[in-house]
Design an enzyme around this catalytic site. Structure first.
Site, PDB file in Angstrom:
ATOM      1  N   CYS A   8       0.858  -1.184   0.000  1.00 31.02           N
ATOM      2  CA  CYS A   8       0.000   0.000   0.000  1.00 31.02           C
ATOM      3  C   CYS A   8       0.899   1.241   0.000  1.00 31.02           C
ATOM      4  O   CYS A   8       2.108   1.124  -0.134  1.00 31.02           O
ATOM      5  CB  CYS A   8      -1.003  -0.004   1.154  1.00 31.02           C
ATOM      6  SG  CYS A   8      -0.320   0.192   2.789  1.00 31.02           S
ATOM      7  N   THR A   9       0.313   2.387   0.137  1.00 29.81           N
ATOM      8  CA  THR A   9       1.081   3.625  -0.002  1.00 29.81           C
ATOM      9  C   THR A   9       2.202   3.733   1.026  1.00 29.81           C
ATOM     10  O   THR A   9       3.369   3.803   0.675  1.00 29.81           O
ATOM     11  CB  THR A   9       0.157   4.861   0.107  1.00 29.81           C
ATOM     12  OG1 THR A   9      -0.854   4.765  -0.888  1.00 29.81           O
ATOM     13  CG2 THR A   9       0.948   6.144  -0.110  1.00 29.81           C
ATOM     14  N   GLY A  10       1.852   3.748   2.313  1.00 34.77           N
ATOM     15  CA  GLY A  10       2.852   4.031   3.339  1.00 34.77           C
ATOM     16  C   GLY A  10       3.246   2.866   4.211  1.00 34.77           C
ATOM     17  O   GLY A  10       4.034   3.034   5.140  1.00 34.77           O
ATOM     18  N   ASN A  11       2.692   1.688   3.952  1.00 31.37           N
ATOM     19  CA  ASN A  11       2.986   0.501   4.745  1.00 31.37           C
ATOM     20  C   ASN A  11       2.803   0.783   6.236  1.00 31.37           C
ATOM     21  O   ASN A  11       3.626   0.455   7.060  1.00 31.37           O
ATOM     22  CB  ASN A  11       4.389  -0.041   4.451  1.00 31.37           C
ATOM     23  CG  ASN A  11       4.656  -1.421   5.023  1.00 31.37           C
ATOM     24  OD1 ASN A  11       5.739  -1.683   5.506  1.00 31.37           O
ATOM     25  ND2 ASN A  11       3.696  -2.310   4.979  1.00 31.37           N
ATOM     26  N   SER A  12       1.648   1.426   6.542  1.00 34.69           N
ATOM     27  CA  SER A  12       1.388   1.750   7.942  1.00 34.69           C
ATOM     28  C   SER A  12       0.108   1.122   8.477  1.00 34.69           C
ATOM     29  O   SER A  12       0.032   0.819   9.666  1.00 34.69           O
ATOM     30  CB  SER A  12       1.324   3.266   8.141  1.00 34.69           C
ATOM     31  OG  SER A  12       0.229   3.810   7.428  1.00 34.69           O
ATOM     32  N   CYS A  13      -0.883   0.891   7.623  1.00 35.31           N
ATOM     33  CA  CYS A  13      -2.178   0.372   8.089  1.00 35.31           C
ATOM     34  C   CYS A  13      -2.610  -0.876   7.332  1.00 35.31           C
ATOM     35  O   CYS A  13      -2.504  -1.990   7.839  1.00 35.31           O
ATOM     36  CB  CYS A  13      -3.275   1.432   7.930  1.00 35.31           C
ATOM     37  SG  CYS A  13      -3.014   2.974   8.799  1.00 35.31           S
ATOM     38  N   ARG A  14      -3.125  -0.681   6.116  1.00 38.05           N
ATOM     39  CA  ARG A  14      -3.752  -1.773   5.366  1.00 38.05           C
ATOM     40  C   ARG A  14      -2.801  -2.934   5.103  1.00 38.05           C
ATOM     41  O   ARG A  14      -3.132  -4.097   5.382  1.00 38.05           O
ATOM     42  CB  ARG A  14      -4.317  -1.247   4.042  1.00 38.05           C
ATOM     43  CG  ARG A  14      -5.464  -0.273   4.256  1.00 38.05           C
ATOM     44  CD  ARG A  14      -5.745   0.523   3.022  1.00 38.05           C
ATOM     45  NE  ARG A  14      -4.666   1.514   2.848  1.00 38.05           N
ATOM     46  CZ  ARG A  14      -4.676   2.470   1.951  1.00 38.05           C
ATOM     47  NH1 ARG A  14      -5.671   2.554   1.093  1.00 38.05           N
ATOM     48  NH2 ARG A  14      -3.685   3.332   1.870  1.00 38.05           N
ATOM     49  N   SER A  15      -1.654  -2.640   4.563  1.00 40.18           N
ATOM     50  CA  SER A  15      -0.717  -3.730   4.247  1.00 40.18           C
ATOM     51  C   SER A  15      -0.193  -4.384   5.515  1.00 40.18           C
ATOM     52  O   SER A  15       0.075  -5.589   5.542  1.00 40.18           O
ATOM     53  CB  SER A  15       0.439  -3.226   3.375  1.00 40.18           C
ATOM     54  OG  SER A  15       1.103  -2.147   3.994  1.00 40.18           O
ATOM     55  N   SER A  34       5.074  -7.283   3.792  1.00 40.52           N
ATOM     56  CA  SER A  34       4.344  -6.104   3.325  1.00 40.52           C
ATOM     57  C   SER A  34       5.333  -4.969   3.129  1.00 40.52           C
ATOM     58  O   SER A  34       6.431  -4.984   3.685  1.00 40.52           O
ATOM     59  CB  SER A  34       3.254  -5.694   4.325  1.00 40.52           C
ATOM     60  OG  SER A  34       3.815  -5.165   5.512  1.00 40.52           O
ATOM     61  N   THR A  61       7.449  -3.899  10.917  1.00 41.49           N
ATOM     62  CA  THR A  61       8.064  -2.610  10.591  1.00 41.49           C
ATOM     63  C   THR A  61       7.524  -2.075   9.281  1.00 41.49           C
ATOM     64  O   THR A  61       7.094  -2.837   8.414  1.00 41.49           O
ATOM     65  CB  THR A  61       9.593  -2.743  10.485  1.00 41.49           C
ATOM     66  OG1 THR A  61       9.908  -3.711   9.475  1.00 41.49           O
ATOM     67  CG2 THR A  61      10.204  -3.169  11.813  1.00 41.49           C
ATOM     68  N   ASP A  63       8.178  -0.736   5.822  1.00 39.29           N
ATOM     69  CA  ASP A  63       9.292  -0.909   4.889  1.00 39.29           C
ATOM     70  C   ASP A  63       8.943  -0.442   3.490  1.00 39.29           C
ATOM     71  O   ASP A  63       7.770  -0.482   3.091  1.00 39.29           O
ATOM     72  CB  ASP A  63       9.673  -2.400   4.813  1.00 39.29           C
ATOM     73  CG  ASP A  63      10.058  -2.973   6.160  1.00 39.29           C
ATOM     74  OD1 ASP A  63      10.911  -2.376   6.835  1.00 39.29           O
ATOM     75  OD2 ASP A  63       9.496  -4.020   6.531  1.00 39.29           O
ATOM     76  N   CYS A  80      -4.434  -0.340  -2.486  1.00 40.02           N
ATOM     77  CA  CYS A  80      -4.977   0.985  -2.785  1.00 40.02           C
ATOM     78  C   CYS A  80      -4.543   1.388  -4.184  1.00 40.02           C
ATOM     79  O   CYS A  80      -3.573   0.847  -4.729  1.00 40.02           O
ATOM     80  CB  CYS A  80      -4.507   2.012  -1.760  1.00 40.02           C
ATOM     81  SG  CYS A  80      -2.733   2.313  -1.749  1.00 40.02           S
ATOM     82  N   CYS A  87       3.400   1.122  -8.079  1.00 40.43           N
ATOM     83  CA  CYS A  87       4.091  -0.147  -7.883  1.00 40.43           C
ATOM     84  C   CYS A  87       4.949  -0.473  -9.111  1.00 40.43           C
ATOM     85  O   CYS A  87       4.564  -0.165 -10.234  1.00 40.43           O
ATOM     86  CB  CYS A  87       3.030  -1.228  -7.691  1.00 40.43           C
ATOM     87  SG  CYS A  87       3.641  -2.762  -7.057  1.00 40.43           S
ATOM     88  N   ASP A 103      -8.296   4.148   2.935  1.00 42.66           N
ATOM     89  CA  ASP A 103      -7.233   4.375   3.905  1.00 42.66           C
ATOM     90  C   ASP A 103      -7.863   4.827   5.218  1.00 42.66           C
ATOM     91  O   ASP A 103      -8.498   5.879   5.274  1.00 42.66           O
ATOM     92  CB  ASP A 103      -6.274   5.445   3.378  1.00 42.66           C
ATOM     93  CG  ASP A 103      -5.067   5.660   4.270  1.00 42.66           C
ATOM     94  OD1 ASP A 103      -4.961   5.000   5.324  1.00 42.66           O
ATOM     95  OD2 ASP A 103      -4.216   6.494   3.903  1.00 42.66           O
TER      96      ASP A 103
END
Length: 127
Positions: A8-15, A34, A61, A63, A80, A87, A103
């Site tokens: 995903c965009t920021g690898n903070s939530c969904r992924s 992820s 983490t 990444d 997303c 990608c 998001d």
């Protein structure tokens, strides 16, 4: 062992949530990672809503995409439109799924729960 990459965009939530589910649900079939097209850090609300249902993703983490791993993947899942558009080109012969998920970052905790539950359903279908 097959490899799966959730992006995903920021690898903070969904992924991150997808990685958490897949590490438990798909561990016998897939090596799971992820990443993001950017690095935004692990979102504490994603950690919280996963913990509510017994998944601990606090050690994961945030990444950036590892091109070596990406090119070895059997399945790449973008979560997303931004990740799908930015990608790297999915190598021929590799499966790509796109899950257009909202998001939840910056939204009420209930949005995190809705997205979490949708990701869980989709990950379980990958078995």
């Amino acid at each position: 062992m097959k490899k799966i990459y959730f992006i995903c965009t920021g690898n903070s939530c969904r992924s991150q949530m997808a990685e958490g589910f897949a590490k438990k649900e798909l561990a016998r079939s897939f090596e799971v990672r992820s990443a993001g097209v950017e690095k935004h850090g692990l979102n504490p609300q994603a950690v919280q809503v996963m913990k509510e249902i017994g998944y601990d993703i606090s050690g994961q983490t945030s990444d950036l995409i590892d091109l070596e791993y990406f090119n070895q993947c059997d399945l790449i899942v973008t979560l997303c439109g931004d990740a799908r558009d930015k990608c790297p080109v999915v190598p021929k012969g590799h499966e790509h799924l796109h899950w257009a998920l909202d998001d939840p970052a910056g939204k009420p905790i209930e949005k995190f729960r809705q997205v979490r539950d949708e990701i869980e359903k989709r990950v379980k279908k990958l078995k």
